[in-house]
Scaffold this active site. Structure first.
Site, PDB file in Angstrom:
ATOM      1  N   LYS A  22     -11.502  -5.494   7.495  1.00  0.00           N
ATOM      2  CA  LYS A  22     -11.600  -4.301   6.639  1.00  0.00           C
ATOM      3  C   LYS A  22     -12.135  -4.683   5.256  1.00  0.00           C
ATOM      4  O   LYS A  22     -13.069  -4.069   4.749  1.00  0.00           O
ATOM      5  CB  LYS A  22     -10.229  -3.660   6.493  1.00  0.00           C
ATOM      6  N   ASN A  23     -11.539  -5.732   4.653  1.00  0.00           N
ATOM      7  CA  ASN A  23     -11.855  -6.047   3.255  1.00  0.00           C
ATOM      8  C   ASN A  23     -13.202  -6.729   3.083  1.00  0.00           C
ATOM      9  O   ASN A  23     -13.648  -6.945   1.970  1.00  0.00           O
ATOM     10  CB  ASN A  23     -10.731  -6.884   2.630  1.00  0.00           C
ATOM     11  N   ARG A  93      -9.401   2.173  -3.320  1.00  0.00           N
ATOM     12  CA  ARG A  93      -9.796   1.451  -4.525  1.00  0.00           C
ATOM     13  C   ARG A  93     -11.117   0.711  -4.391  1.00  0.00           C
ATOM     14  O   ARG A  93     -11.842   0.570  -5.369  1.00  0.00           O
ATOM     15  CB  ARG A  93      -8.726   0.430  -4.899  1.00  0.00           C
ATOM     16  N   CYS A 117      -1.663   1.780  -7.958  1.00  0.00           N
ATOM     17  CA  CYS A 117      -1.258   2.132  -6.598  1.00  0.00           C
ATOM     18  C   CYS A 117       0.169   1.624  -6.413  1.00  0.00           C
ATOM     19  O   CYS A 117       0.775   1.055  -7.320  1.00  0.00           O
ATOM     20  CB  CYS A 117      -2.219   1.530  -5.573  1.00  0.00           C
ATOM     21  N   ARG A 122      -2.951  -2.676 -10.996  1.00  0.00           N
ATOM     22  CA  ARG A 122      -4.272  -3.088 -10.500  1.00  0.00           C
ATOM     23  C   ARG A 122      -5.408  -2.732 -11.450  1.00  0.00           C
ATOM     24  O   ARG A 122      -6.281  -1.935 -11.154  1.00  0.00           O
ATOM     25  CB  ARG A 122      -4.489  -2.521  -9.093  1.00  0.00           C
ATOM     26  N   PRO A 123      -5.389  -3.290 -12.638  1.00  0.00           N
ATOM     27  CA  PRO A 123      -6.449  -3.010 -13.614  1.00  0.00           C
ATOM     28  C   PRO A 123      -7.807  -3.522 -13.147  1.00  0.00           C
ATOM     29  O   PRO A 123      -7.891  -4.294 -12.186  1.00  0.00           O
ATOM     30  CB  PRO A 123      -5.979  -3.789 -14.843  1.00  0.00           C
ATOM     31  N   VAL A 124      -8.859  -3.069 -13.803  1.00  0.00           N
ATOM     32  CA  VAL A 124     -10.221  -3.532 -13.472  1.00  0.00           C
ATOM     33  C   VAL A 124     -10.903  -4.120 -14.711  1.00  0.00           C
ATOM     34  O   VAL A 124     -12.136  -4.161 -14.803  1.00  0.00           O
ATOM     35  CB  VAL A 124     -11.077  -2.384 -12.874  1.00  0.00           C
ATOM     36  N   ASP A 125     -10.075  -4.606 -15.640  1.00  0.00           N
ATOM     37  CA  ASP A 125     -10.622  -5.158 -16.892  1.00  0.00           C
ATOM     38  C   ASP A 125     -11.593  -6.305 -16.652  1.00  0.00           C
ATOM     39  O   ASP A 125     -12.636  -6.407 -17.324  1.00  0.00           O
ATOM     40  CB  ASP A 125      -9.495  -5.608 -17.820  1.00  0.00           C
ATOM     41  N   ASP A 307      -1.131 -10.436   1.380  1.00  0.00           N
ATOM     42  CA  ASP A 307      -1.248  -9.367   2.384  1.00  0.00           C
ATOM     43  C   ASP A 307      -0.441  -9.650   3.642  1.00  0.00           C
ATOM     44  O   ASP A 307      -0.367  -8.786   4.523  1.00  0.00           O
ATOM     45  CB  ASP A 307      -2.721  -9.146   2.765  1.00  0.00           C
ATOM     46  N   VAL A 329       1.212 -12.480  -6.715  1.00  0.00           N
ATOM     47  CA  VAL A 329      -0.077 -11.815  -6.926  1.00  0.00           C
ATOM     48  C   VAL A 329       0.092 -10.396  -7.465  1.00  0.00           C
ATOM     49  O   VAL A 329      -0.548 -10.018  -8.443  1.00  0.00           O
ATOM     50  CB  VAL A 329      -0.912 -11.799  -5.626  1.00  0.00           C
ATOM     51  N   ARG A 401      -5.046   2.990   7.785  1.00  0.00           N
ATOM     52  CA  ARG A 401      -6.076   2.552   6.833  1.00  0.00           C
ATOM     53  C   ARG A 401      -6.524   1.125   7.134  1.00  0.00           C
ATOM     54  O   ARG A 401      -7.643   0.746   6.844  1.00  0.00           O
ATOM     55  CB  ARG A 401      -5.522   2.580   5.400  1.00  0.00           C
TER      56      ARG A 401
HETATM   57  C1  EPZ Z   1      -8.188  -7.436  -2.771  1.00  0.00           C
HETATM   58  O1  EPZ Z   1      -7.743  -6.498  -3.730  1.00  0.00           O
HETATM   59  C2  EPZ Z   1      -7.801  -6.857  -1.425  1.00  0.00           C
HETATM   60  N1  EPZ Z   1      -8.451  -5.558  -1.232  1.00  0.00           N
HETATM   61  C3  EPZ Z   1      -6.273  -6.683  -1.357  1.00  0.00           C
HETATM   62  O2  EPZ Z   1      -5.952  -6.231  -0.046  1.00  0.00           O
HETATM   63  C4  EPZ Z   1      -5.625  -8.057  -1.569  1.00  0.00           C
HETATM   64  O3  EPZ Z   1      -4.219  -7.905  -1.562  1.00  0.00           O
HETATM   65  C5  EPZ Z   1      -6.077  -8.623  -2.924  1.00  0.00           C
HETATM   66  O4  EPZ Z   1      -7.533  -8.698  -2.955  1.00  0.00           O
HETATM   67  C6  EPZ Z   1      -5.521 -10.016  -3.190  1.00  0.00           C
HETATM   68  O5  EPZ Z   1      -5.906 -10.875  -2.178  1.00  0.00           O
HETATM   69  C7  EPZ Z   1      -9.753  -5.539  -0.868  1.00  0.00           C
HETATM   70  O6  EPZ Z   1     -10.406  -6.558  -0.717  1.00  0.00           O
HETATM   71  C8  EPZ Z   1     -10.352  -4.174  -0.659  1.00  0.00           C
HETATM   72  P1  EPZ Z   1      -7.447  -8.780  -6.974  1.00  0.00           P
HETATM   73  P2  EPZ Z   1      -8.233  -6.648  -5.281  1.00  0.00           P
HETATM   74  O7  EPZ Z   1      -8.449  -8.250  -7.926  1.00  0.00           O
HETATM   75  O8  EPZ Z   1      -9.584  -7.198  -5.339  1.00  0.00           O
HETATM   76  C9  EPZ Z   1      -5.165  -8.688 -11.132  1.00  0.00           C
HETATM   77  C10 EPZ Z   1      -5.000  -4.803   1.526  1.00  0.00           C
HETATM   78  O9  EPZ Z   1      -3.805  -4.654   1.865  1.00  0.00           O
HETATM   79  N2  EPZ Z   1      -6.424  -8.171 -11.704  1.00  0.00           N
HETATM   80  O10 EPZ Z   1      -7.676 -10.106  -6.346  1.00  0.00           O
HETATM   81  O11 EPZ Z   1      -7.958  -5.345  -5.954  1.00  0.00           O
HETATM   82  C11 EPZ Z   1      -4.496  -7.688 -10.198  1.00  0.00           C
HETATM   83  O12 EPZ Z   1      -3.695  -6.781 -10.942  1.00  0.00           O
HETATM   84  C12 EPZ Z   1      -5.354  -4.923   0.067  1.00  0.00           C
HETATM   85  O13 EPZ Z   1      -5.958  -4.891   2.323  1.00  0.00           O
HETATM   86  C13 EPZ Z   1      -6.509  -7.999 -13.091  1.00  0.00           C
HETATM   87  O14 EPZ Z   1      -5.562  -8.271 -13.836  1.00  0.00           O
HETATM   88  O15 EPZ Z   1      -7.183  -7.723  -5.817  1.00  0.00           O
HETATM   89  C14 EPZ Z   1      -3.673  -8.571  -9.300  1.00  0.00           C
HETATM   90  O16 EPZ Z   1      -2.449  -8.866  -9.943  1.00  0.00           O
HETATM   91  C15 EPZ Z   1      -4.143  -4.740  -0.826  1.00  0.00           C
HETATM   92  N3  EPZ Z   1      -7.665  -7.512 -13.619  1.00  0.00           N
HETATM   93  C16 EPZ Z   1      -4.507  -9.850  -9.188  1.00  0.00           C
HETATM   94  O17 EPZ Z   1      -5.462  -9.788 -10.267  1.00  0.00           O
HETATM   95  C17 EPZ Z   1      -8.751  -7.189 -12.836  1.00  0.00           C
HETATM   96  O18 EPZ Z   1      -9.794  -6.750 -13.391  1.00  0.00           O
HETATM   97  C18 EPZ Z   1      -5.289  -9.975  -7.884  1.00  0.00           C
HETATM   98  O19 EPZ Z   1      -6.018  -8.783  -7.707  1.00  0.00           O
HETATM   99  C19 EPZ Z   1      -8.642  -7.372 -11.435  1.00  0.00           C
HETATM  100  C20 EPZ Z   1      -7.474  -7.872 -10.892  1.00  0.00           C
END
Ligand code: EPZ
Length: 422
Positions: A22-23, A93, A117, A122-125, A307, A329, A401
């Site tokens: 999926k991812n 997302r 969520c 889950r910020p996007v900074d 996950d 995480v 999903r």
């Molecule tokens: C991906 O989410 C996956 N989703 C998630 O799977 C997975 O749990 C996650 O990576 C971690 O492996 C997809 O690929 C669609 P991150 P993502 O950015 O990219 C922080 C599932 O169940 N962060 O690696 O959103 C964030 O808050 C889903 O399939 C910032 O601070 O995860 C988190 O604590 C759930 N600022 C950490 O980094 C940012 O700009 C990891 O998040 C981005 C992230």
């Protein structure tokens, strides 16, 4: 809302084929926006999130052809408008990641901020800081990110504050069409990032270092089309391995990729599973034994994946001995604990702690339960499989999903599970 009715007590046994990741499929769908030619994506799982992404691309005017095998051919050059609406981004997302490709290819994009969520804010900074460093002009208005760039994005040196899968993918995609070189440091190393890079390279991108924490992208003028087969879903693979281990059963998973699950296989071996692997299959046999409890800490790849944390927690609930499970995480990824304790599990979680203490019990008791994230929901299905009596898991749209035909696959392994349409 559909529910799943599970009657526990069966040792799972059989063979399954693993679906596409999926991812990986979601992010590769967004990357098709970078190309002027058709991008065909194969081995796409039939999931609600994929349908949402197809709906999003469609509402932007992108034409797609889906064949009988669910291969998706995307014609991004038909795009009509550059806005990703809140109604779709809030439900999934990954939609947010259409921002960079539209910016890199068309110089403009308006994408709703994804919001938080169930598992955390889950910020996007990191995504926005990276795009700004590459010359994008970004501002927020009415909950939307409005971005534009005069000419092309510029290559930049980007050091991520945290290991972010989506951030790494977002900047890597955007850098493929930037002018000059982009060096990305402290990158995430997940297999889905490598799969995305492989797809982009077959479209003509110049990328090195994917799968390590430093990725270098030399921008090119344009990207061609390609045909790409998505890697197997390592989270679905791990979920079924853990479910079978919890029931003391046996399974052979085909179309799997063992080298994407090293940390998980090591923990299952510690739990007493006999594991053998080939190039594209994994066999696990518990020989009828209860699993031993295993302690773990979730961390970015290649460490134990967040996950699969809820799923291994369900196995630990009925394992021999006690264990600790630490989630590093996400901030709020222990919601399944309360539901498992309602089934008779003995899990303790101190306030504001990231570590849960699980003491294995003989049996859980079936109960009506529900969760608010897809991995927690599937962990309750595993708990139901090892519980006495009936368990009803509500809100299984979360499961739909991320897991293709979950009840059919579990029934193939002998589980007593059926979907109750609400
Ligand atoms: C991906 O989410 C996956 N989703 C998630 O799977 C997975 O749990 C996650 O990576 C971690 O492996 C997809 O690929 C669609 P991150 P993502 O950015 O990219 C922080 C599932 O169940 N962060 O690696 O959103 C964030 O808050 C889903 O399939 C910032 O601070 O995860 C988190 O604590 C759930 N600022 C950490 O980094 C940012 O700009 C990891 O998040 C981005 C992230």
């Amino acid at each position: 809302m559909d529910k799943l009715l599970i009657t526990g007590g069966t040792k799972l046994d059989g063979e399954l084929r693993i679906s596409g990741a999926k991812n990986s499929a979601l992010i590769i769908l967004t990357s098709s926006l970078l190309s002027n030619e058709p991008v065909t994506i194969c081995n796409v799982p039939h999931l609600h999130d994929i349908t949402t992404m197809i709906e999003l691309l469609g509402c932007m005017g992108v034409e797609m052809v889906i064949d009988e095998k669910r291969n998706i051919e995307v014609h991004a050059n038909t795009i009509k408008q550059f806005t990703a609406p809140y109604e779709l981004v809030k439900t999934m997302r990954a939609s947010f990641l259409v921002l960079g490709p539209m910016l890199a290819h068309y110089g403009q994009a308006e994408v709703s901020l994804p919001g938080g969520c169930a598992i955390g804010p889950r910020p996007v900074d990191q995504h926005l800081q990276g795009l700004t460093a590459m010359g994008a002009d970004i501002y927020m208005e009415d909950g939307y990110v409005k971005a534009s760039v005069k000419g092309r994005l510029k290559g930049a040196h980007i050091l991520f504050d945290v290991k972010t899968v989506g951030g790494t993918e977002h900047i890597m995609m955007s850098a493929t069409l930037a002018e000059g070189r982009t060096v990305m440091e402290n990158c995430a190393r997940e297999p889905e990032i490598v799969d995305l890079a492989d797809c982009l390279i077959s479209m003509g991108a110049d990328i090195e270092g994917q799968g390590t924490d430093t990725i270098v992208v030399n921008g090119v003028e344009e990207l061609k089309g390609c045909r790409h087969r998505v890697i197997p879903d390592r989270v679905e693979t791990g979920t079924f391995l853990i479910a079978v281990a919890a029931t003391g059963g046996h399974v052979k998973l085909k179309d799997a990729q063992p080298d994407h699950l090293e940390a998980v296989l090591l923990k299952l071996a510690d739990a007493g599973a006999e594991i053998s692997c080939g190039k594209d299959w994994i066999e696990l046999d518990m020989k009828g034994r209860k699993p031993k409890a295993v302690s773990l800490v979730t961390s970015p790849y290649p460490a134990f994946p967040t996950d699969l944390q809820a799923q291994i927690m369900a196995m630990n609930c009925i394992a021999e001995g006690s264990a600790t499970v630490t989630e590093t995480v996400f901030e709020n990824r222990f919601m399944h604990i309360h539901e498992m304790n309602r089934m008779g599990a003995r899990i303790k979680l101190e306030a504001n702690s990231t570590t849960a203490y699980v003491e294995g019990v003989e049996l859980l008791k079936g109960a009506p339960v529900m969760a608010n994230d897809l991995r927690a929901s599937v962990s309750l299905v595993i708990a139901g499989l090892v519980a006495e009596g009936n368990t009803i898991v509500d809100r299984i749209y979360h499961i739909d999903r991320g897991y293709e035909q979950i009840e059919e696959k579990l029934q193939l392994l002998g589980a007593n599970v059926k979907r109750i349409a609400a």
